[in-house]
Motif scaffolding. Structure first.
Motif, PDB file in Angstrom:
ATOM      1  N   MET A 151       0.829  -1.196   0.000  1.00 14.91           N
ATOM      2  CA  MET A 151       0.000   0.000   0.000  1.00 14.91           C
ATOM      3  C   MET A 151       0.871   1.256   0.000  1.00 14.91           C
ATOM      4  N   MET A 152       1.931   1.248   0.804  1.00 13.65           N
ATOM      5  CA  MET A 152       2.797   2.418   0.895  1.00 13.65           C
ATOM      6  C   MET A 152       3.543   2.682  -0.410  1.00 13.65           C
ATOM      7  N   VAL A 153       4.014   1.627  -1.073  1.00 13.45           N
ATOM      8  CA  VAL A 153       4.713   1.791  -2.348  1.00 13.45           C
ATOM      9  C   VAL A 153       3.799   2.475  -3.356  1.00 13.45           C
ATOM     10  N   ARG A 154       2.575   2.039  -3.435  1.00  6.51           N
ATOM     11  CA  ARG A 154       1.623   2.646  -4.371  1.00  6.51           C
ATOM     12  C   ARG A 154       1.335   4.097  -4.006  1.00  6.51           C
ATOM     13  N   SER A 155       1.223   4.363  -2.724  1.00  5.35           N
ATOM     14  CA  SER A 155       0.830   5.705  -2.282  1.00  5.35           C
ATOM     15  C   SER A 155       1.962   6.715  -2.385  1.00  5.35           C
ATOM     16  N   ALA A 156       3.184   6.278  -2.150  1.00  6.76           N
ATOM     17  CA  ALA A 156       4.326   7.189  -2.189  1.00  6.76           C
ATOM     18  C   ALA A 156       4.963   7.276  -3.565  1.00  6.76           C
ATOM     19  N   GLY A 157       4.646   6.335  -4.449  1.00 10.77           N
ATOM     20  CA  GLY A 157       5.328   6.235  -5.724  1.00 10.77           C
ATOM     21  C   GLY A 157       4.670   6.983  -6.862  1.00 10.77           C
ATOM     22  N   CYS A 158       4.863   6.461  -8.069  1.00 10.21           N
ATOM     23  CA  CYS A 158       4.461   7.183  -9.281  1.00 10.21           C
ATOM     24  C   CYS A 158       2.950   7.263  -9.460  1.00 10.21           C
ATOM     25  N   ALA A 159       2.208   6.356  -8.860  1.00  7.95           N
ATOM     26  CA  ALA A 159       0.750   6.435  -8.920  1.00  7.95           C
ATOM     27  C   ALA A 159       0.195   7.238  -7.748  1.00  7.95           C
ATOM     28  N   GLY A 160       1.091   7.731  -6.906  1.00  8.40           N
ATOM     29  CA  GLY A 160       0.678   8.497  -5.736  1.00  8.40           C
ATOM     30  C   GLY A 160       1.427   9.807  -5.636  1.00  8.40           C
ATOM     31  N   MET A 161       2.208   9.943  -4.560  1.00 11.20           N
ATOM     32  CA  MET A 161       2.822  11.223  -4.243  1.00 11.20           C
ATOM     33  C   MET A 161       3.783  11.724  -5.317  1.00 11.20           C
ATOM     34  N   VAL A 162       4.654  10.850  -5.818  1.00 11.07           N
ATOM     35  CA  VAL A 162       5.619  11.276  -6.833  1.00 11.07           C
ATOM     36  C   VAL A 162       4.908  11.688  -8.122  1.00 11.07           C
ATOM     37  N   GLY A 176       1.897  12.738  -8.318  1.00 12.64           N
ATOM     38  CA  GLY A 176       1.159  13.968  -8.033  1.00 12.64           C
ATOM     39  C   GLY A 176       2.034  15.193  -8.120  1.00 12.64           C
ATOM     40  N   GLN A 177       3.286  15.076  -7.666  1.00 10.78           N
ATOM     41  CA  GLN A 177       4.214  16.197  -7.772  1.00 10.78           C
ATOM     42  C   GLN A 177       4.507  16.508  -9.243  1.00 10.78           C
ATOM     43  N   MET A 178       4.629  15.458 -10.055  1.00 10.13           N
ATOM     44  CA  MET A 178       4.849  15.670 -11.483  1.00 10.13           C
ATOM     45  C   MET A 178       3.661  16.394 -12.103  1.00 10.13           C
ATOM     46  N   ALA A 179       2.454  15.952 -11.747  1.00 13.79           N
ATOM     47  CA  ALA A 179       1.248  16.588 -12.280  1.00 13.79           C
ATOM     48  C   ALA A 179       1.147  18.042 -11.827  1.00 13.79           C
ATOM     49  N   LEU A 190     -11.567  21.829 -11.939  1.00 13.31           N
ATOM     50  CA  LEU A 190     -11.634  21.339 -10.563  1.00 13.31           C
ATOM     51  C   LEU A 190     -11.381  19.839 -10.491  1.00 13.31           C
ATOM     52  N   ASP A 191     -11.892  19.070 -11.445  1.00 13.62           N
ATOM     53  CA  ASP A 191     -11.670  17.627 -11.432  1.00 13.62           C
ATOM     54  C   ASP A 191     -10.191  17.302 -11.586  1.00 13.62           C
ATOM     55  N   GLN A 192      -9.494  18.027 -12.445  1.00 10.09           N
ATOM     56  CA  GLN A 192      -8.060  17.801 -12.617  1.00 10.09           C
ATOM     57  C   GLN A 192      -7.285  18.162 -11.355  1.00 10.09           C
ATOM     58  N   LEU A 193      -7.693  19.265 -10.712  1.00 11.07           N
ATOM     59  CA  LEU A 193      -7.040  19.675  -9.469  1.00 11.07           C
ATOM     60  C   LEU A 193      -7.239  18.617  -8.392  1.00 11.07           C
ATOM     61  N   ARG A 194      -8.468  18.110  -8.271  1.00 10.04           N
ATOM     62  CA  ARG A 194      -8.748  17.075  -7.275  1.00 10.04           C
ATOM     63  C   ARG A 194      -7.912  15.825  -7.524  1.00 10.04           C
ATOM     64  N   ALA A 195      -7.825  15.420  -8.778  1.00 10.72           N
ATOM     65  CA  ALA A 195      -7.076  14.207  -9.121  1.00 10.72           C
ATOM     66  C   ALA A 195      -5.597  14.375  -8.777  1.00 10.72           C
ATOM     67  N   MET A 196      -5.060  15.547  -9.071  1.00 12.07           N
ATOM     68  CA  MET A 196      -3.648  15.791  -8.780  1.00 12.07           C
ATOM     69  C   MET A 196      -3.375  15.749  -7.280  1.00 12.07           C
ATOM     70  N   HIS A 197      -4.224  16.409  -6.489  1.00 13.19           N
ATOM     71  CA  HIS A 197      -3.993  16.454  -5.048  1.00 13.19           C
ATOM     72  C   HIS A 197      -4.310  15.128  -4.365  1.00 13.19           C
ATOM     73  N   ALA A 198      -5.201  14.338  -4.962  1.00 11.30           N
ATOM     74  CA  ALA A 198      -5.447  13.000  -4.420  1.00 11.30           C
ATOM     75  C   ALA A 198      -4.178  12.164  -4.476  1.00 11.30           C
ATOM     76  N   MET A 199      -3.334  12.448  -5.460  1.00 15.55           N
ATOM     77  CA  MET A 199      -2.047  11.762  -5.571  1.00 15.55           C
ATOM     78  C   MET A 199      -0.985  12.432  -4.706  1.00 15.55           C
ATOM     79  N   LYS A 200      -0.811  13.739  -4.870  1.00 15.06           N
ATOM     80  CA  LYS A 200       0.302  14.443  -4.240  1.00 15.06           C
ATOM     81  C   LYS A 200       0.177  14.499  -2.724  1.00 15.06           C
ATOM     82  N   THR A 201      -0.993  14.825  -2.211  1.00 12.63           N
ATOM     83  CA  THR A 201      -1.204  14.989  -0.772  1.00 12.63           C
ATOM     84  C   THR A 201      -2.046  13.866  -0.185  1.00 12.63           C
ATOM     85  N   GLY A 202      -3.116  13.525  -0.867  1.00 12.60           N
ATOM     86  CA  GLY A 202      -4.081  12.600  -0.302  1.00 12.60           C
ATOM     87  C   GLY A 202      -3.602  11.168  -0.178  1.00 12.60           C
TER      88      GLY A 202
END
Length: 297
Positions: free
Chosen positions: A144-155, A157-160, A172-184
């Motif tokens: 779970m952590m690998v997915r959340s911290a990696g390219c489908a998650g936090m990393v 999200g930072q790229m996006a 707004l939908d794009q913003l939500r999707a990006m932050h769901a990865m980067k922060t959420g």
């Protein structure tokens, strides 16, 4: 006792563990200094506290889960070090002190972040190898952590976030999707992993995950609001940087009042996930969720 005081008490347990966790590892002196400079710079320790709270809510062994919880703070800290770099957000302050690359140098900051990220997974394993949690649940939580911290998650999200900066066509939908990865993603994983390490069933895991997702959205909305309305002294970092860098935020898309309303709606949904529980841990998790929005009232 206020939720802020309770959070401080719970974060102190994580703080005590983090203070000594890098001792005796044989790291180069300057590298360890840079890692500890950011890791021990304070903060609410929200992610490890969430993990331990859901773990306790579901009758887990929080002593055994503590190294895993601390690893979330290592991952979070690495992300802050890298986010502050000139190639990213180029911020000079973090938690009221010079950013890592300002206190040391850019190369050392990069390596300090790399070191914290890599060591974090060793601490996750310690929950099984040294604290006795079943290897199967630790592996599940690590996945779970690998997915959340990696390219489908936090990393990712930072790229996006970087790709969206300066654009005027982000909705707004794009913003939500990006932050769901980067922060959420990392906040959600904090709750989910706490449940997994407690041996939660699918219903409990679903509720923990839903709580984390809703809190993650609200947390980012509030951060965006505070970048407009907060002050540097209380936040420990520059304010107004989002607008200066051309970042798309909730206030820039829907305004401050609508942003506050949205944050409150997401917190209400997070609290709803706790309806089937009772006792001090349920009360703490509800209070913690509400505290996130209270920061901008």
């Amino acid at each position: 006792m206020s939720i802020k005081t309770k959070l401080k008490e719970r974060s102190a347990r994580v703080e005590d563990y983090l203070r000594d966790c890098l001792e005796g590892k044989g790291f180069p002196k300057r590298l360890r200094q840079a890692m500890e400079y950011s890791l021990l710079a304070g903060g609410k320790r929200l992610r490890p506290v969430l993990l331990l709270s859901f773990n306790k809510l579901l009758d887990g062994d929080t002593d055994a889960a503590l190294p895993f919880a601390a690893s979330l703070e290592m991952i979070h800290t690495y992300s802050l070090i890298h986010d502050d770099l000139p190639a990213m957000d180029d911020d000079d302050l973090r938690r009221g002190r010079p950013s890592n690359h300002k206190q040391f140098d850019e190369a050392t900051a990069i390596l300090a972040g790399d070191g914290l990220l890599t060591e974090a997974f060793g601490f996750m394993l310690d929950s099984a190898l040294e604290r006795g949690l079943p290897a199967g649940v630790v592996i599940q939580a690590m996945r779970m952590m690998v997915r959340s911290a990696g390219c489908a998650g936090m990393v990712g999200g930072q790229m996006a976030d970087m790709e969206m900066t300066g654009r005027e066509d982000v909705n707004l939908d794009q913003l939500r999707a990006m932050h769901a990865m980067k922060t959420g993603a990392l906040l959600t994983a904090s709750c989910s992993c706490g449940a997994i390490l407690a041996g939660a069933d699918l219903d409990d895991l679903r509720r923990a995950t839903a709580y984390g997702k809703e809190v993650g959205v609200a947390f980012q909305i509030v951060d965006d609001i505070l970048d407009v309305t907060g002050d540097e002294a209380s936040l420990g970092k520059p304010v107004g940087s989002d607008e200066a860098q051309g970042k798309v935020t909730y206030p820039s898309l829907v305004g401050l009042e609508q942003s506050r309303t949205m944050a409150e709606e997401h917190i209400a949904e997070a609290v709803r996930q706790l309806d089937v529980y009772s006792g001090p841990e349920r009360e703490f998790l509800e209070g913690l969720a509400r505290y996130i929005v209270d920061r901008v009232q």
